[in-house]
Scaffold this active site. Structure first.
Site, PDB file in Angstrom:
ATOM      1  CG  ASP A 172      -7.263 -11.425 -18.365  1.00 16.72           C
ATOM      2  OD1 ASP A 172      -7.858 -11.890 -17.361  1.00 16.72           O
ATOM      3  OD2 ASP A 172      -7.051 -12.090 -19.392  1.00 16.72           O
TER       4      ASP A 172
ATOM      5  CE  LYS B 284     -19.609 -13.887  -9.131  1.00 15.57           C
ATOM      6  NZ  LYS B 284     -18.788 -12.671  -9.466  1.00 15.57           N
TER       7      LYS B 284
ATOM      8  CD1 TRP C 179     -32.253 -13.409 -11.030  1.00 14.08           C
ATOM      9  CD2 TRP C 179     -34.378 -12.878 -11.446  1.00 14.08           C
ATOM     10  NE1 TRP C 179     -33.018 -14.541 -10.859  1.00 14.08           N
ATOM     11  CE2 TRP C 179     -34.317 -14.234 -11.111  1.00 14.08           C
ATOM     12  CE3 TRP C 179     -35.620 -12.307 -11.741  1.00 14.08           C
ATOM     13  CZ2 TRP C 179     -35.455 -15.048 -11.050  1.00 14.08           C
ATOM     14  CZ3 TRP C 179     -36.755 -13.115 -11.682  1.00 14.08           C
ATOM     15  CH2 TRP C 179     -36.663 -14.474 -11.344  1.00 14.08           C
TER      16      TRP C 179
ATOM     17  CB  THR D 131     -21.902 -12.517 -16.057  1.00 14.54           C
ATOM     18  OG1 THR D 131     -21.820 -11.892 -17.339  1.00 14.54           O
ATOM     19  CG2 THR D 131     -21.114 -11.707 -15.056  1.00 14.54           C
TER      20      THR D 131
ATOM     21  CB  THR E  82     -24.310 -14.573  -8.323  1.00 15.47           C
ATOM     22  OG1 THR E  82     -25.481 -15.162  -8.861  1.00 15.47           O
ATOM     23  CG2 THR E  82     -23.284 -15.681  -8.128  1.00 15.47           C
TER      24      THR E  82
ATOM     25  CE1 TYR F 124     -21.601 -15.901 -12.894  1.00 16.64           C
ATOM     26  CE2 TYR F 124     -23.675 -16.449 -11.836  1.00 16.64           C
ATOM     27  CZ  TYR F 124     -22.725 -15.511 -12.176  1.00 16.64           C
ATOM     28  OH  TYR F 124     -22.885 -14.190 -11.803  1.00 16.64           O
TER      29      TYR F 124
ATOM     30  CB  ALA G 106     -17.795 -12.027 -13.000  1.00 14.01           C
TER      31      ALA G 106
ATOM     32  N   GLY H 145     -18.716  -3.600 -17.806  1.00 14.57           N
ATOM     33  CA  GLY H 145     -19.928  -4.387 -17.620  1.00 14.57           C
ATOM     34  C   GLY H 145     -21.075  -3.535 -17.090  1.00 14.57           C
TER      35      GLY H 145
ATOM     36  CB  VAL I 205     -22.210  -3.726 -11.746  1.00 16.12           C
ATOM     37  CG1 VAL I 205     -21.880  -3.039 -10.436  1.00 16.12           C
ATOM     38  CG2 VAL I 205     -23.414  -4.659 -11.571  1.00 16.12           C
TER      39      VAL I 205
HETATM   40  N1  LIG Z   1     -25.724 -10.037 -14.527  1.00 17.38           N
HETATM   41  C1  LIG Z   1     -26.390 -10.605 -13.526  1.00 17.38           C
HETATM   42  O1  LIG Z   1     -27.573 -10.969 -13.653  1.00 17.38           O
HETATM   43  C2  LIG Z   1     -25.726 -10.810 -12.196  1.00 17.38           C
HETATM   44  C3  LIG Z   1     -26.468 -11.390 -11.158  1.00 17.38           C
HETATM   45  C4  LIG Z   1     -25.860 -11.585  -9.920  1.00 17.38           C
HETATM   46  C5  LIG Z   1     -24.544 -11.211  -9.746  1.00 17.38           C
HETATM   47  N2  LIG Z   1     -23.848 -10.676 -10.759  1.00 17.38           N
HETATM   48  C6  LIG Z   1     -22.427 -10.319 -10.524  1.00 17.38           C
HETATM   49  O2  LIG Z   1     -22.276  -8.915 -10.610  1.00 17.38           O
HETATM   50  C7  LIG Z   1     -21.012  -8.595 -11.187  1.00 17.38           C
HETATM   51  C8  LIG Z   1     -21.181  -7.653 -12.346  1.00 17.38           C
HETATM   52  O3  LIG Z   1     -22.097  -8.241 -13.275  1.00 17.38           O
HETATM   53  P1  LIG Z   1     -22.541  -7.482 -14.592  1.00 17.38           P
HETATM   54  O4  LIG Z   1     -23.993  -7.716 -14.759  1.00 17.38           O
HETATM   55  O5  LIG Z   1     -21.983  -6.103 -14.602  1.00 17.38           O
HETATM   56  O6  LIG Z   1     -21.787  -8.411 -15.659  1.00 17.38           O
HETATM   57  P2  LIG Z   1     -21.229  -8.086 -17.086  1.00 17.38           P
HETATM   58  O7  LIG Z   1     -22.029  -6.982 -17.700  1.00 17.38           O
HETATM   59  O8  LIG Z   1     -21.061  -9.382 -17.767  1.00 17.38           O
HETATM   60  O9  LIG Z   1     -19.800  -7.477 -16.733  1.00 17.38           O
HETATM   61  C9  LIG Z   1     -18.720  -8.265 -16.352  1.00 17.38           C
HETATM   62  C10 LIG Z   1     -17.494  -7.646 -16.952  1.00 17.38           C
HETATM   63  O10 LIG Z   1     -16.362  -8.452 -16.589  1.00 17.38           O
HETATM   64  C11 LIG Z   1     -15.527  -8.523 -17.706  1.00 17.38           C
HETATM   65  N3  LIG Z   1     -14.624  -9.659 -17.669  1.00 17.38           N
HETATM   66  C12 LIG Z   1     -14.845 -10.949 -18.033  1.00 17.38           C
HETATM   67  N4  LIG Z   1     -13.721 -11.670 -17.885  1.00 17.38           N
HETATM   68  C13 LIG Z   1     -12.779 -10.820 -17.405  1.00 17.38           C
HETATM   69  C14 LIG Z   1     -11.426 -10.969 -17.069  1.00 17.38           C
HETATM   70  N5  LIG Z   1     -10.793 -12.141 -17.184  1.00 17.38           N
HETATM   71  N6  LIG Z   1     -10.749  -9.887 -16.611  1.00 17.38           N
HETATM   72  C15 LIG Z   1     -11.369  -8.678 -16.512  1.00 17.38           C
HETATM   73  N7  LIG Z   1     -12.648  -8.467 -16.829  1.00 17.38           N
HETATM   74  C16 LIG Z   1     -13.342  -9.540 -17.271  1.00 17.38           C
HETATM   75  C17 LIG Z   1     -16.469  -8.598 -18.891  1.00 17.38           C
HETATM   76  O11 LIG Z   1     -15.792  -8.232 -20.066  1.00 17.38           O
HETATM   77  P3  LIG Z   1     -16.099  -8.998 -21.454  1.00 17.38           P
HETATM   78  O12 LIG Z   1     -17.500  -8.634 -21.793  1.00 17.38           O
HETATM   79  O13 LIG Z   1     -15.053  -8.439 -22.347  1.00 17.38           O
HETATM   80  O14 LIG Z   1     -15.911 -10.461 -21.181  1.00 17.38           O
HETATM   81  C18 LIG Z   1     -17.542  -7.585 -18.474  1.00 17.38           C
HETATM   82  O15 LIG Z   1     -17.223  -6.281 -18.901  1.00 17.38           O
HETATM   83  C19 LIG Z   1     -20.363  -9.943 -11.540  1.00 17.38           C
HETATM   84  O16 LIG Z   1     -19.472 -10.287 -10.506  1.00 17.38           O
HETATM   85  C20 LIG Z   1     -21.515 -10.910 -11.574  1.00 17.38           C
HETATM   86  O17 LIG Z   1     -21.086 -12.217 -11.257  1.00 17.38           O
HETATM   87  C21 LIG Z   1     -24.405 -10.436 -11.988  1.00 17.38           C
END
Ligand SMILES: NC(=O)c1ccc[n+]([C@@H]2O[C@H](COP(=O)([O-])OP(=O)(O)OC[C@H]3O[C@@H](n4cnc5c(N)ncnc54)[C@H](OP(=O)(O)O)[C@@H]3O)[C@@H](O)[C@H]2O)c1
Length: 259
Positions: free
Chosen positions: A28, A115, A135, A52, A87, A111, A50, A6, A8
């Site tokens: 997973d 979380k 964001w 997301t 988040t 969501y 997550a 993902g 991060v």
């Molecule tokens: N993006 C935002 O705006 C945002 C804002 C606030 C907080 N956050 C938090 O920051 C963290 C990282 O976010 P990010 O932006 O890096 O999100 P992201 O790009 O969506 O990355 C999340 C990763 O988790 C993987 N994932 C989903 N289901 C899974 C499972 N069952 N087992 C293992 N991996 C799984 C996804 O893989 P797949 O793509 O294969 O599903 C993806 O690679 C998350 O905890 C998110 O809640 C994000």
């Protein structure tokens, strides 16, 4: 780390190159046995896996719960110290001003609820740390890339102007996580881009360099409700010496690579 494919996860590699990076395909987090086996011997786990997709969570809350709450509980049970990404969506966004770490939570949708349950599972064990961010944009699907794609396609840009927050470059939150990984802080800390908050429409205008049409959340009509105020206080992060960057500077640098 979990969720290594993902935004991060990909960014953290520059800051903690020696860590083990487990993508969704490799681990997973809803599989409790696999989590125990993969993470059992670790001292520290950065848990970024997550679901997301906020609207996807609203449409499939059972899956959101399984991944975001159940996955976090599995990771916490593995026994290592956990730094858990969370988040701004744990808050309702109905309060004015900046949300401190200990402000009452009140998620509006599936969501945020899932979380928040994940946070609680992680904080139920001593030594763990929750890093709430907001964001996020980096290497992956994100708002800035959607705006750039719409602009390139010649579409009219109609952008939500009644949600306020602070954009966060994945590289900035990764740098903060790496800093925190070298310390023993516990509880919750907020880490976002610094500087004056903005709306999505303000951010879109920074991205494209011209005015966009400003619309309400209702006019946009997303399936899941979003907090109107997503501004997280950075006071604790500053007190801990966490490196922060002005979001406008980080967006500028990101755009240099995207264009
Ligand atoms: N993006 C935002 O705006 C945002 C804002 C606030 C907080 N956050 C938090 O920051 C963290 C990282 O976010 P990010 O932006 O890096 O999100 P992201 O790009 O969506 O990355 C999340 C990763 O988790 C993987 N994932 C989903 N289901 C899974 C499972 N069952 N087992 C293992 N991996 C799984 C996804 O893989 P797949 O793509 O294969 O599903 C993806 O690679 C998350 O905890 C998110 O809640 C994000």
């Amino acid at each position: 780390m979990t969720g290594a494919g993902g935004q991060v996860g990909l960014a953290l590699r520059d800051h903690l190159p020696a860590a083990e990076y487990l993508s969704h395909a490799e681990l997973d987090v809803t599989d409790a046995d696999a989590v125990r086996e993969a993470l059992g011997g670790a001292d520290l786990v950065v848990h970024a896996a997550a679901m997301t997709n906020v609207d996807g969570c609203e449409l499939d809350p059972g899956r959101a719960e399984a991944v975001n709450a159940g996955g976090a509980a599995n990771v916490a049970s593995a026994g290592a110290r956990v730094i858990h990404l969370s988040t701004d969506y744990v808050f309702s966004g109905a309060e004015p001003g900046e949300y401190a770490e200990d402000a009452p939570t009140g998620p509006l949708g599936a969501y945020g609820r899932s979380k928040l349950a994940g946070e609680q599972a992680v904080l139920g064990r001593p030594g763990n740390l929750v890093v709430r961010t907001s964001w996020v944009y980096g290497e992956g699907r994100n708002f800035i890339r959607s705006i750039l794609a719409a602009e390139r396609a010649g579409k009219a840009l109609r952008v939500v102007d009644d949600q306020r927050g602070r954009p966060t470059w994945a590289g900035d939150v990764a740098r903060a996580v790496a800093y925190l990984a070298g310390r023993a802080d516990t509880g919750v800390v907020h880490v976002t881009g610094a500087g004056d908050p903005c709306t999505w429409a303000d951010l879109a205008e920074v991205v494209v360099g011209h005015p966009v049409e400003r619309i309400t959340s209702e006019e946009f009509g997303a399936p899941a409700p979003r907090p109107r105020n997503s501004v997280l206080s950075l006071r604790r992060a500053r007190g801990l010496g966490v490196p922060l960057a002005d979001w406008r500077e980080s967006v500028k640098r990101y755009l240099e690579n995207e264009r």
